[in-house]
Design a protein around this motif. Structure first.
Motif, PDB file in Angstrom:
ATOM      1  N   ARG A   7      -7.755  -4.624 -17.884  1.00  0.00           N
ATOM      2  CA  ARG A   7      -8.174  -3.307 -17.740  1.00  0.00           C
ATOM      3  C   ARG A   7      -8.137  -2.615 -16.080  1.00  0.00           C
ATOM      4  NH1 ARG A   7     -13.155  -5.949 -19.630  1.00  0.00           N
ATOM      5  NH2 ARG A   7     -13.974  -5.533 -17.466  1.00  0.00           N
ATOM      6  N   TYR A   8      -7.809  -1.458 -16.081  1.00  0.00           N
ATOM      7  CA  TYR A   8      -7.671  -0.810 -14.709  1.00  0.00           C
ATOM      8  C   TYR A   8      -8.499   0.504 -14.645  1.00  0.00           C
ATOM      9  CZ  TYR A   8      -3.168  -3.263 -13.658  1.00  0.00           C
ATOM     10  OH  TYR A   8      -2.436  -4.341 -13.347  1.00  0.00           O
ATOM     11  N   THR A   9      -9.167   0.285 -13.481  1.00  0.00           N
ATOM     12  CA  THR A   9     -10.358   1.360 -13.260  1.00  0.00           C
ATOM     13  C   THR A   9      -9.806   2.001 -12.072  1.00  0.00           C
ATOM     14  OG1 THR A   9     -11.786  -0.083 -14.414  1.00  0.00           O
ATOM     15  CG2 THR A   9     -12.797   1.757 -13.240  1.00  0.00           C
ATOM     16  N   VAL A  10     -10.106   3.395 -12.141  1.00  0.00           N
ATOM     17  CA  VAL A  10      -9.684   4.178 -10.923  1.00  0.00           C
ATOM     18  C   VAL A  10     -10.916   4.295 -10.244  1.00  0.00           C
ATOM     19  CG1 VAL A  10      -8.841   6.435 -10.076  1.00  0.00           C
ATOM     20  CG2 VAL A  10      -7.729   5.346 -12.035  1.00  0.00           C
ATOM     21  N   LYS A  11     -10.952   4.342  -8.925  1.00  0.00           N
ATOM     22  CA  LYS A  11     -11.990   4.711  -7.951  1.00  0.00           C
ATOM     23  C   LYS A  11     -11.562   5.382  -6.901  1.00  0.00           C
ATOM     24  CE  LYS A  11     -15.182   1.459  -9.843  1.00  0.00           C
ATOM     25  NZ  LYS A  11     -16.288   1.727 -10.401  1.00  0.00           N
ATOM     26  N   TYR A  12     -12.328   6.549  -6.803  1.00  0.00           N
ATOM     27  CA  TYR A  12     -12.111   7.684  -5.898  1.00  0.00           C
ATOM     28  C   TYR A  12     -13.122   7.310  -4.373  1.00  0.00           C
ATOM     29  CZ  TYR A  12      -8.665  10.021  -8.418  1.00  0.00           C
ATOM     30  OH  TYR A  12      -7.324  10.272  -9.284  1.00  0.00           O
ATOM     31  N   SER A  13     -12.725   7.541  -3.231  1.00  0.00           N
ATOM     32  CA  SER A  13     -13.887   7.859  -2.176  1.00  0.00           C
ATOM     33  C   SER A  13     -12.947   8.384  -1.115  1.00  0.00           C
ATOM     34  CB  SER A  13     -14.384   6.556  -1.895  1.00  0.00           C
ATOM     35  OG  SER A  13     -13.555   5.738  -1.107  1.00  0.00           O
ATOM     36  N   GLY A  14     -13.352   9.540  -0.622  1.00  0.00           N
ATOM     37  CA  GLY A  14     -12.724  10.347   0.388  1.00  0.00           C
ATOM     38  C   GLY A  14     -11.680  11.244   0.146  1.00  0.00           C
ATOM     39  N   GLN A  70       0.769  -1.020  -0.181  1.00  0.00           N
ATOM     40  CA  GLN A  70       0.070  -0.074  -0.010  1.00  0.00           C
ATOM     41  C   GLN A  70       0.905   1.216   0.028  1.00  0.00           C
ATOM     42  OE1 GLN A  70      -2.434  -0.241   3.489  1.00  0.00           O
ATOM     43  NE2 GLN A  70      -4.293  -1.449   2.619  1.00  0.00           N
ATOM     44  N   THR A  71       0.672   2.188  -1.023  1.00  0.00           N
ATOM     45  CA  THR A  71       1.199   3.362  -0.987  1.00  0.00           C
ATOM     46  C   THR A  71       0.218   4.508  -1.021  1.00  0.00           C
ATOM     47  OG1 THR A  71       3.063   2.493  -2.069  1.00  0.00           O
ATOM     48  CG2 THR A  71       3.187   4.833  -2.152  1.00  0.00           C
ATOM     49  N   GLU A  72       0.343   5.326  -0.139  1.00  0.00           N
ATOM     50  CA  GLU A  72      -0.690   6.663   0.065  1.00  0.00           C
ATOM     51  C   GLU A  72      -0.142   7.636  -1.336  1.00  0.00           C
ATOM     52  OE1 GLU A  72      -0.831   8.753   3.578  1.00  0.00           O
ATOM     53  OE2 GLU A  72      -1.582   7.020   4.582  1.00  0.00           O
ATOM     54  N   ILE A  73      -1.255   7.982  -2.082  1.00  0.00           N
ATOM     55  CA  ILE A  73      -1.135   8.715  -3.311  1.00  0.00           C
ATOM     56  C   ILE A  73      -2.109   9.899  -3.118  1.00  0.00           C
ATOM     57  CG2 ILE A  73       0.231   7.210  -4.424  1.00  0.00           C
ATOM     58  CD1 ILE A  73      -2.442   6.945  -6.083  1.00  0.00           C
ATOM     59  N   SER A  74      -2.130  10.726  -4.037  1.00  0.00           N
ATOM     60  CA  SER A  74      -3.371  11.585  -3.968  1.00  0.00           C
ATOM     61  C   SER A  74      -3.439  12.062  -5.409  1.00  0.00           C
ATOM     62  CB  SER A  74      -3.138  12.805  -2.869  1.00  0.00           C
ATOM     63  OG  SER A  74      -1.770  13.556  -3.319  1.00  0.00           O
ATOM     64  N   THR A 110       4.863   1.290 -21.100  1.00  0.00           N
ATOM     65  CA  THR A 110       4.338   1.819 -20.019  1.00  0.00           C
ATOM     66  C   THR A 110       3.594   3.323 -20.406  1.00  0.00           C
ATOM     67  OG1 THR A 110       6.390   3.098 -20.191  1.00  0.00           O
ATOM     68  CG2 THR A 110       6.552   1.194 -18.783  1.00  0.00           C
ATOM     69  N   LEU A 111       2.619   3.469 -19.457  1.00  0.00           N
ATOM     70  CA  LEU A 111       1.832   4.392 -19.287  1.00  0.00           C
ATOM     71  C   LEU A 111       2.142   5.532 -18.253  1.00  0.00           C
ATOM     72  CD1 LEU A 111      -2.124   4.937 -20.299  1.00  0.00           C
ATOM     73  CD2 LEU A 111      -1.067   5.680 -17.847  1.00  0.00           C
ATOM     74  N   THR A 112       2.353   6.784 -18.411  1.00  0.00           N
ATOM     75  CA  THR A 112       2.512   7.557 -17.219  1.00  0.00           C
ATOM     76  C   THR A 112       1.463   8.706 -17.235  1.00  0.00           C
ATOM     77  OG1 THR A 112       4.836   6.826 -17.114  1.00  0.00           O
ATOM     78  CG2 THR A 112       4.379   8.775 -15.854  1.00  0.00           C
ATOM     79  N   THR A 113       1.179   9.226 -16.128  1.00  0.00           N
ATOM     80  CA  THR A 113       0.080  10.197 -16.226  1.00  0.00           C
ATOM     81  C   THR A 113      -0.111  10.714 -14.903  1.00  0.00           C
ATOM     82  OG1 THR A 113      -2.041  11.025 -17.073  1.00  0.00           O
ATOM     83  CG2 THR A 113      -2.007   9.024 -15.758  1.00  0.00           C
ATOM     84  N   THR A 114      -0.696  11.887 -14.839  1.00  0.00           N
ATOM     85  CA  THR A 114      -0.774  12.519 -13.373  1.00  0.00           C
ATOM     86  C   THR A 114      -2.552  12.355 -13.144  1.00  0.00           C
ATOM     87  OG1 THR A 114       0.719  14.242 -13.577  1.00  0.00           O
ATOM     88  CG2 THR A 114      -0.890  14.750 -12.073  1.00  0.00           C
ATOM     89  N   LEU A 115      -2.704  11.824 -12.010  1.00  0.00           N
ATOM     90  CA  LEU A 115      -4.275  11.561 -11.741  1.00  0.00           C
ATOM     91  C   LEU A 115      -4.800  12.921 -11.275  1.00  0.00           C
ATOM     92  CD1 LEU A 115      -3.786   8.883  -9.056  1.00  0.00           C
ATOM     93  CD2 LEU A 115      -4.618   8.719 -11.438  1.00  0.00           C
ATOM     94  N   LEU A 116      -6.202  13.054 -12.046  1.00  0.00           N
ATOM     95  CA  LEU A 116      -6.982  14.205 -11.969  1.00  0.00           C
ATOM     96  C   LEU A 116      -8.106  13.695 -11.153  1.00  0.00           C
ATOM     97  CD1 LEU A 116      -6.866  15.307 -15.650  1.00  0.00           C
ATOM     98  CD2 LEU A 116      -5.317  15.979 -13.962  1.00  0.00           C
ATOM     99  N   SER A 170      -2.393  14.037 -25.337  1.00  0.00           N
ATOM    100  CA  SER A 170      -1.042  14.454 -24.749  1.00  0.00           C
ATOM    101  C   SER A 170      -0.651  14.419 -23.014  1.00  0.00           C
ATOM    102  CB  SER A 170      -0.952  15.933 -25.303  1.00  0.00           C
ATOM    103  OG  SER A 170      -1.874  16.606 -24.767  1.00  0.00           O
ATOM    104  N   ARG A 171      -1.762  14.001 -22.569  1.00  0.00           N
ATOM    105  CA  ARG A 171      -1.676  13.935 -21.048  1.00  0.00           C
ATOM    106  C   ARG A 171      -1.160  12.463 -20.693  1.00  0.00           C
ATOM    107  NH1 ARG A 171      -6.523  12.076 -17.137  1.00  0.00           N
ATOM    108  NH2 ARG A 171      -4.807  11.896 -15.927  1.00  0.00           N
ATOM    109  N   TYR A 172      -0.915  11.652 -21.684  1.00  0.00           N
ATOM    110  CA  TYR A 172      -0.411  10.524 -21.143  1.00  0.00           C
ATOM    111  C   TYR A 172       1.093  10.468 -21.928  1.00  0.00           C
ATOM    112  CZ  TYR A 172      -5.088   9.123 -19.938  1.00  0.00           C
ATOM    113  OH  TYR A 172      -6.340   9.292 -19.234  1.00  0.00           O
ATOM    114  N   GLN A 173       1.946   9.718 -21.126  1.00  0.00           N
ATOM    115  CA  GLN A 173       3.194   9.437 -21.697  1.00  0.00           C
ATOM    116  C   GLN A 173       3.431   8.171 -21.970  1.00  0.00           C
ATOM    117  OE1 GLN A 173       6.754  10.593 -19.211  1.00  0.00           O
ATOM    118  NE2 GLN A 173       8.057  10.426 -20.905  1.00  0.00           N
TER     119      GLN A 173
END
Length: 270
Positions: free
Chosen positions: A243-250, A149-153, A214-220, A197-200
């Protein structure tokens, strides 16, 4: 002139045999890590289960997985293996370490001696695997090797690495040129992310992973429920994808190891 034509024909025969050795001798099976796979034994006999041997080879090291229908319990993966009634080999919960060449042999008893019936049936297993890491993080991580686990934001940069583990006994250059394999990062509608352009997007290779993208991006903030997919095509046919899906909560986001559900891997951010 006739001698030159004979040489031309001989050259074509040699070239054809080389290309067959690279891409046509084996059955090629493409699978994503975490899925179950079934490898067919194309030379299977009727009532063959007690006559079947499966061997595994990678980097010139051969391991006997099943000997005449009996599993070798000395292998780490033996609990994930099973032999079907048609002599196909099942591998549960495939990992990137399962890639390599698998050989099915049929043996019969002739006047008290075991004799191989027919030729070897070979299957090359290629495993698609995706790993993820924040390139910038601010918290502690678990010491466990199986999960972290690694805290990110939002605002942090993350990198998804899509890798095809592949071994056929030939160099990477031979495989790239002859097998027509391609990896792409696409969005949920199938659009190539290289156009955004937001993805490298970077491609590379090494000795046993000829295909790495590899895909590199800044989370929005608007990345909530956004899907990214790494897809593998072989000779212009889609073979497998992750597939990778991003889920936000909190407010705080924590990156967790995905659950292996079919070929869908969901990262839960909370």
């Amino acid at each position: 002139m006739a001698d030159k034509c004979d040489l031309c024909v001989l050259g074509l025969i040699i070239l054809s045999s080389l290309l067959t050795g690279i891409s046509g001798a084996d059955d090629h099976v493409f699978i994503s890590s975490g899925e179950n796979v079934r490898l067919s034994c194309n030379n299977a006999l009727s009532d063959c289960k007690s006559k079947t041997t499966w061997n595994y080879n990678r980097h010139s090291a051969t391991v006997e997985l099943i000997n005449k229908g009996i599993k070798n319990k000395d292998t780490e993966r033996h609990e994930r293996l099973s032999l079907e009634s048609d002599c196909s080999l099942n591998i549960k919960n495939v990992t990137e370490e399962d890639y390599g060449s698998y050989t099915c042999q049929q043996w019969i008893n002739v006047t008290g001696k075991d004799q191989q019936q027919g030729s070897d049936a070979r299957v090359s297993l290629h495993v698609l695997h995706v790993s993820v890491s924040p390139s910038s993080s601010s918290s502690s991580s678990s010491s466990s090797s199986s999960s972290s686990q690694t805290e990110i934001s939002p605002g942090r940069s993350v990198t998804l690495s899509c890798q095809l583990y592949s071994y056929t006994g030939f160099s990477c250059d031979d495989r790239v040129s002859s097998e027509g394999v391609e990896l792409l990062w696409v969005n949920q509608t199938g659009v190539d992310l290289k156009t955004d352009s937001r993805y490298q997007i970077l491609s590379s290779s090494d000795q046993y992973r000829c295909f790495i993208i590899t895909l590199t991006t800044t989370l929005l903030n608007e990345d909530n429920n956004r899907e990214w997919r790494c897809q593998l095509t072989h000779r212009n046919q889609l073979k497998t994808s992750v597939r990778y899906t991003v889920k936000y909560s909190g407010e705080k986001t924590v990156l967790e190891e995905p659950h292996n559900v079919s070929n869908t891997k969901v990262y839960q951010y909370h």
